[in-house]
Design an enzyme around this catalytic site. Structure first.
Site, PDB file in Angstrom:
ATOM      1  N   GLY A  96     -27.101 -11.853  71.928  1.00 57.64           N
ATOM      2  CA  GLY A  96     -25.917 -12.344  72.629  1.00 57.64           C
ATOM      3  C   GLY A  96     -24.670 -12.118  71.796  1.00 57.64           C
ATOM      4  O   GLY A  96     -24.148 -11.000  71.697  1.00 57.64           O
ATOM      5  N   GLY A  97     -24.199 -13.183  71.140  1.00 61.72           N
ATOM      6  CA  GLY A  97     -22.927 -13.153  70.401  1.00 61.72           C
ATOM      7  C   GLY A  97     -22.775 -11.957  69.471  1.00 61.72           C
ATOM      8  O   GLY A  97     -21.715 -11.316  69.447  1.00 61.72           O
TER       9      GLY A  97
ATOM     10  N   GLY B 143     -26.981 -19.232  70.687  1.00 64.21           N
ATOM     11  CA  GLY B 143     -25.606 -19.533  70.295  1.00 64.21           C
ATOM     12  C   GLY B 143     -25.478 -20.605  69.224  1.00 64.21           C
ATOM     13  O   GLY B 143     -24.393 -21.128  68.996  1.00 64.21           O
TER      14      GLY B 143
ATOM     15  N   TRP C 105     -23.667  -9.306  76.881  1.00 62.32           N
ATOM     16  CA  TRP C 105     -22.280  -9.686  76.572  1.00 62.32           C
ATOM     17  C   TRP C 105     -21.864 -10.987  77.246  1.00 62.32           C
ATOM     18  O   TRP C 105     -20.784 -11.509  76.976  1.00 62.32           O
ATOM     19  CB  TRP C 105     -21.313  -8.592  77.023  1.00 62.32           C
ATOM     20  CG  TRP C 105     -21.441  -7.298  76.280  1.00 62.32           C
ATOM     21  CD1 TRP C 105     -22.311  -6.997  75.256  1.00 62.32           C
ATOM     22  CD2 TRP C 105     -20.676  -6.111  76.508  1.00 62.32           C
ATOM     23  NE1 TRP C 105     -22.126  -5.702  74.843  1.00 62.32           N
ATOM     24  CE2 TRP C 105     -21.129  -5.131  75.593  1.00 62.32           C
ATOM     25  CE3 TRP C 105     -19.658  -5.783  77.389  1.00 62.32           C
ATOM     26  CZ2 TRP C 105     -20.587  -3.847  75.542  1.00 62.32           C
ATOM     27  CZ3 TRP C 105     -19.120  -4.504  77.340  1.00 62.32           C
ATOM     28  CH2 TRP C 105     -19.578  -3.550  76.422  1.00 62.32           C
ATOM     29  N   LYS C 106     -22.660 -11.466  78.166  1.00 58.38           N
ATOM     30  CA  LYS C 106     -22.296 -12.666  78.940  1.00 58.38           C
ATOM     31  C   LYS C 106     -20.897 -12.465  79.553  1.00 58.38           C
ATOM     32  O   LYS C 106     -20.550 -11.344  79.899  1.00 58.38           O
ATOM     33  CB  LYS C 106     -22.422 -13.915  78.064  1.00 58.38           C
ATOM     34  CG  LYS C 106     -23.811 -13.963  77.375  1.00 58.38           C
ATOM     35  CD  LYS C 106     -24.133 -15.245  76.719  1.00 58.38           C
ATOM     36  CE  LYS C 106     -25.535 -15.167  76.091  1.00 58.38           C
ATOM     37  NZ  LYS C 106     -25.982 -16.409  75.508  1.00 58.38           N
TER      38      LYS C 106
ATOM     39  N   GLU D  56     -36.572 -16.614  74.968  1.00 59.81           N
ATOM     40  CA  GLU D  56     -35.331 -17.141  74.396  1.00 59.81           C
ATOM     41  C   GLU D  56     -35.390 -18.666  74.361  1.00 59.81           C
ATOM     42  O   GLU D  56     -35.142 -19.315  75.389  1.00 59.81           O
ATOM     43  CB  GLU D  56     -34.131 -16.727  75.256  1.00 59.81           C
ATOM     44  CG  GLU D  56     -33.802 -15.265  75.192  1.00 59.81           C
ATOM     45  CD  GLU D  56     -32.320 -15.005  75.489  1.00 59.81           C
ATOM     46  OE1 GLU D  56     -31.681 -14.339  74.679  1.00 59.81           O
ATOM     47  OE2 GLU D  56     -31.808 -15.500  76.504  1.00 59.81           O
TER      48      GLU D  56
ATOM     49  N   SER E  65     -29.680 -16.278  68.667  1.00 56.02           N
ATOM     50  CA  SER E  65     -29.032 -16.182  67.357  1.00 56.02           C
ATOM     51  C   SER E  65     -29.509 -15.008  66.507  1.00 56.02           C
ATOM     52  O   SER E  65     -29.602 -15.118  65.283  1.00 56.02           O
ATOM     53  CB  SER E  65     -29.188 -17.500  66.583  1.00 56.02           C
ATOM     54  OG  SER E  65     -28.468 -18.521  67.232  1.00 56.02           O
TER      55      SER E  65
ATOM     56  N   HIS F  85     -32.097 -15.732  83.162  1.00 51.13           N
ATOM     57  CA  HIS F  85     -31.560 -16.195  81.871  1.00 51.13           C
ATOM     58  C   HIS F  85     -31.351 -17.704  81.932  1.00 51.13           C
ATOM     59  O   HIS F  85     -30.982 -18.245  82.985  1.00 51.13           O
ATOM     60  CB  HIS F  85     -30.235 -15.471  81.577  1.00 51.13           C
ATOM     61  CG  HIS F  85     -29.755 -15.706  80.169  1.00 51.13           C
ATOM     62  ND1 HIS F  85     -29.125 -16.865  79.792  1.00 51.13           N
ATOM     63  CD2 HIS F  85     -29.851 -14.933  79.057  1.00 51.13           C
ATOM     64  CE1 HIS F  85     -28.842 -16.797  78.491  1.00 51.13           C
ATOM     65  NE2 HIS F  85     -29.264 -15.630  78.028  1.00 51.13           N
TER      66      HIS F  85
END
Ligand code: 13P
Length: 267
Positions: free
Chosen positions: A243-244, A182, A11-12, A176, A222, A102
């Site tokens: 992520g997003g 992103g 979730w960052k 990654e 992504s 990360h």
């Protein structure tokens, strides 16, 4: 497949503890409604530190089998390190995973190989599974895949060479490429395949065949519900670091359900 698929939502710096609770409850309801088989796929969320205690209480009270972990961990166990969070605290909060190295930590917090190795060690000593992130940190890195492989393998070997006294059987490595984080642009499937195969070979070379067979290798950058299935079809891949797209419980549930489809894992 002998390795259980692992889908991780990073979730960052998003969602306070109240939003985190709503998310977990809704994610669980959706998955139950779709008869998601939690024994076939490990589903894990990585909320901010401030949400972990709330997540633990809810997961324990409602018997929610969704795993959770932390986005970072200190490279020491305790002491005068203002702002750092010990792996032993995370263990008590029920964290199953820590994310280590990360690219955003390496880029914005200047994390060095030494720090990353310390974080891996602290996690392993507390029986928390570290997810070691590898890949270039240079946002406009358009170097050829061969060079990118060399870079990622150098990161893996440097880390593993300092972990000789630890069992690497539970390790997770996430590839990654920063150019895909992103941006909405994943990299070529063939490049993901060659990179993740090379990482497994590197683990065998540095560790042993048993570790190489059991280490779970994820792809991140992504990933969403539209591209997840194609990536998961690669034999070299054991899961995804999202992520997003993981911020939306509907989307994350869809990715989890895709991972469960056709899985024959039954250990
Ligand atoms: P995105 O899925 O938003 O590209 O982020 C990937 C990532 O950094 C997960 O750790």
């Amino acid at each position: 497949m002998t390795r259980k698929p692992l889908i991780v939502g990073n979730w960052k710096m998003n969602k306070d503890h109240l939003e985190s609770l709503t998310y977990l409850q809704k994610l669980y309801w959706i998955l139950q409604d779709k008869n998601f088989d939690f024994t076939k796929v490990d589903l894990c969320i990585l909320p901010p530190f401030t949400s972990i205690r709330s997540i633990q209480l809810l997961a324990d009270t409602d018997n929610i089998p969704i795993l959770y972990g932390a986005q970072d961990v200190a490279d020491s166990l305790d002491g005068p390190y203002t702002g750092d969070i010990s792996a032993s605290f995370l263990k008590k909060l029920g964290c199953a995973f820590t994310l280590v190295g990360h690219s955003e930590r390496r880029r914005y917090h200047d994390e060095t190989v030494k720090t990353i190795i310390g974080k891996l060690r602290m996690s392993l000593e507390q029986s928390i599974t570290p997810i070691l992130c590898v890949g270039s940190v240079n946002a406009d890195d358009d170097s050829a895949i061969d060079q990118q492989i060399d870079y990622a393998l150098m990161q893996v070997s440097k880390a593993l060479s300092q972990l000789e006294n630890y069992s690497l059987n539970n390790l997770v490595i996430a590839y990654e490429p920063v150019s895909a984080i992103g941006t909405g642009q994943t990299i070529e499937l063939s490049d993901i395949d060659i990179m993740t195969t090379s990482i497994r070979n590197c683990v065998e070379y540095q560790g042993n065949k048993k570790s190489a067979d059991s280490v779970r290798i994820l792809y991140g950058g992504s990933v969403d519900a539209t591209n997840a299935q194609l990536i998961l079809q690669l034999d070299s891949i054991d899961g995804l670091l999202v992520g997003g797209a993981s911020l939306d419980y509907n989307e994350f549930a869809r990715i989890g359900l895709l991972a469960a489809k056709g899985v024959v894992y039954d250990n």
